[in-house]
Design an enzyme around this catalytic site. Structure first.
Site, mmCIF file in Angstrom:
data_model
loop_
_atom_site.group_PDB
_atom_site.id
_atom_site.type_symbol
_atom_site.label_atom_id
_atom_site.label_comp_id
_atom_site.label_asym_id
_atom_site.label_seq_id
_atom_site.Cartn_x
_atom_site.Cartn_y
_atom_site.Cartn_z
ATOM 1 N N ILE A 14 1.630 -0.425 8.048
ATOM 2 C CA ILE A 14 1.205 -1.395 7.031
ATOM 3 C C ILE A 14 1.761 -0.953 5.683
ATOM 4 O O ILE A 14 1.154 -0.171 4.970
ATOM 5 C CB ILE A 14 -0.330 -1.538 6.992
ATOM 6 C CG1 ILE A 14 -0.866 -2.025 8.339
ATOM 7 C CG2 ILE A 14 -0.738 -2.519 5.891
ATOM 8 C CD1 ILE A 14 -2.377 -2.170 8.403
ATOM 9 N N HIS A 15 2.939 -1.459 5.371
ATOM 10 C CA HIS A 15 3.548 -1.235 4.062
ATOM 11 C C HIS A 15 3.403 -2.536 3.270
ATOM 12 O O HIS A 15 2.630 -3.410 3.659
ATOM 13 C CB HIS A 15 5.007 -0.776 4.193
ATOM 14 C CG HIS A 15 5.859 -1.700 5.011
ATOM 15 N ND1 HIS A 15 6.550 -2.753 4.460
ATOM 16 C CD2 HIS A 15 6.098 -1.741 6.344
ATOM 17 C CE1 HIS A 15 7.190 -3.389 5.416
ATOM 18 N NE2 HIS A 15 6.931 -2.794 6.579
ATOM 19 N N ALA A 16 4.104 -2.698 2.168
ATOM 20 C CA ALA A 16 3.899 -3.829 1.256
ATOM 21 C C ALA A 16 4.010 -5.192 1.944
ATOM 22 O O ALA A 16 3.167 -6.057 1.740
ATOM 23 C CB ALA A 16 4.877 -3.748 0.087
#
Length: 86
Positions: A14-16
């Site tokens: 879960i990145h940007a």
């Protein structure tokens, strides 16, 4: 209250990008609180920066909890979304 777990398959986690999409999906259910938990730390799914702060990576298991007026609908939508996106 409904709850399910999800194994994150995306190696980056879960990145940007995914956090933004999760946040937008959670906001589709304004009367429902959706939280994501990683190893005892929980954040509301509609909080972009907090989601990224969980540090979820590929191979991690998250627990999604849904509480409120549209629990069933929100749980089904989030489960389907996470299967496709993460």
């Amino acid at each position: 209250m409904l709850q399910f777990t999800h194994l994150v398959k995306d190696p980056v986690g879960i990145h940007a990008g995914p956090a933004g999409r999760i946040s937008r999906k959670a906001k589709e259910f304004p009367g429902t609180v959706i939280t994501i938990d990683k190893q005892g730390t929980s954040v509301q799914a509609n909080k972009l920066m907090l989601l990224m702060g969980l540090g979820v990576k590929g191979g991690d298991t998250i627990t999604v909890t849904i509480e409120g007026g549209e629990e069933e609908k929100a749980a089904a939508a989030m489960k389907e979304f996470l299967e496709k996106e993460l």
